[in-house]
Scaffold this motif. Sequence first.
Motif, short mmCIF file in Angstrom:
data_model
loop_
_atom_site.label_atom_id
_atom_site.label_comp_id
_atom_site.label_asym_id
_atom_site.label_seq_id
_atom_site.Cartn_x
_atom_site.Cartn_y
_atom_site.Cartn_z
N PRO A 186 -57.10 19.37 -88.70
CA PRO A 186 -56.62 20.52 -87.94
C PRO A 186 -57.21 21.80 -88.49
CG PRO A 186 -54.92 19.73 -89.44
CD PRO A 186 -56.04 18.73 -89.47
N GLU A 187 -57.42 22.77 -87.62
CA GLU A 187 -57.96 24.04 -88.06
C GLU A 187 -56.93 24.77 -88.93
OE1 GLU A 187 -59.11 26.20 -84.67
OE2 GLU A 187 -60.58 24.71 -84.00
N PRO A 188 -57.38 25.44 -89.97
CA PRO A 188 -56.44 26.15 -90.83
C PRO A 188 -55.72 27.25 -90.06
CG PRO A 188 -58.70 26.79 -91.32
CD PRO A 188 -58.77 25.63 -90.38
N ALA A 189 -54.46 27.47 -90.44
CA ALA A 189 -53.68 28.50 -89.77
C ALA A 189 -54.28 29.88 -90.03
CB ALA A 189 -52.24 28.46 -90.26
N GLU A 190 -54.28 30.71 -89.01
CA GLU A 190 -54.81 32.05 -89.17
C GLU A 190 -53.85 32.89 -89.98
OE1 GLU A 190 -55.28 33.40 -85.22
OE2 GLU A 190 -57.05 32.19 -84.81
N ASP A 191 -54.37 33.75 -90.82
CA ASP A 191 -53.54 34.66 -91.59
C ASP A 191 -53.02 35.74 -90.64
OD1 ASP A 191 -52.55 36.69 -93.30
OD2 ASP A 191 -53.82 35.96 -94.92
N PRO A 192 -51.70 35.86 -90.46
CA PRO A 192 -51.17 36.86 -89.52
C PRO A 192 -51.52 38.28 -89.91
CG PRO A 192 -49.42 35.89 -90.87
CD PRO A 192 -50.65 35.07 -91.10
N ARG A 193 -51.89 38.48 -91.17
CA ARG A 193 -52.25 39.84 -91.60
C ARG A 193 -53.54 40.33 -90.97
NH1 ARG A 193 -51.38 38.75 -97.96
NH2 ARG A 193 -52.44 36.84 -97.28
N LEU A 194 -54.37 39.39 -90.48
CA LEU A 194 -55.58 39.81 -89.79
C LEU A 194 -55.27 40.60 -88.54
CD1 LEU A 194 -57.82 36.63 -90.19
CD2 LEU A 194 -58.10 38.82 -91.34
N ASP A 195 -54.18 40.24 -87.86
CA ASP A 195 -53.76 41.00 -86.69
C ASP A 195 -53.38 42.43 -87.08
OD1 ASP A 195 -54.18 38.89 -84.96
OD2 ASP A 195 -52.12 38.14 -85.14
N GLN A 196 -52.73 42.56 -88.24
CA GLN A 196 -52.36 43.89 -88.72
C GLN A 196 -53.60 44.74 -89.00
OE1 GLN A 196 -49.71 43.55 -92.11
NE2 GLN A 196 -48.65 41.79 -91.21
N ALA A 197 -54.61 44.10 -89.60
CA ALA A 197 -55.85 44.82 -89.88
C ALA A 197 -56.53 45.25 -88.59
CB ALA A 197 -56.79 43.94 -90.71
#
Length: 276
Positions: A150-161
């Motif tokens: 499975p693809e690694p979960a995206e870091d939600p902090r990227l949305d903040q950036a």
Amino acid sequence: MTNPQFTGGAIDLGALADRKEQTGGFEPFITVDEAGIEQQVIQRSMQIPVVLLIGTPRSPDSESLKAQFEKLAAGQRAFMVGYVDADATPQIAQAMGVRVLPTVLALAGGRPVANFEGNQPADELEQWVGALVSQVGPQLQGLSEEADAPEPAEDPRLDQATEALNAGDFDRATAVYDEILADDPSNAEIKQAKATVAVLKRVQGQGEPEDDVEKQLFAADQEFVAGDPEAAFDRLLALVKAEPRAKERLLELLTLLEPGDPRVIAARTRLASALF
């Protein structure tokens, strides 16, 4: 939604949250362009046979073969089919020496092992693929487990950036990247993104410098951000012998492109010649 980004090959800051790992789930039929030929076709052929179909939507035979290969490839893991639209990416057809469309090449271990031109009856095509899988497949590595990982979960902090960048808040975006790097100090993409934001902030927040060298450094930043890194490199290379700041700025900008980028290689070669 528009995200601040560099053109000319530098990292797209807004795309970080959407980027997928190239080692994601296996797809038995894919469309291949020039950028993906090495990773998607050559490297995959080290594991399983890869059938490369080079065709054109203008050819009924090409479309027929494409449909047949899609059907044969569906739901299996013994081989992969890569479709190349010769109209959209003629460079691949030229590199493969293709003279007739459609042309089919089978690759294994990074090398062509079989080929044919034109369309084929469905039963003969199935036999051809079957022979390829049975005779060549066992000689290869086989798919690794990561092909289905499975693809690694995206870091939600990227949305903040990304939100901070959209708002022009470069300091906040940098702080987010620092948070991510605190947890993952070796994350090269985040390091590159942070460096990119620093240049973008410098260009948008700085007035016209008074110092002549600073004017040249500022102009190089502007050229890079505008999508002309070669002009920026040329400007800085002309100064590196006499001005250490130009060398530092050049090395900084070089890190914002991929190491294998021809422009980076050429600039580093010229830098070595200029200094030594």
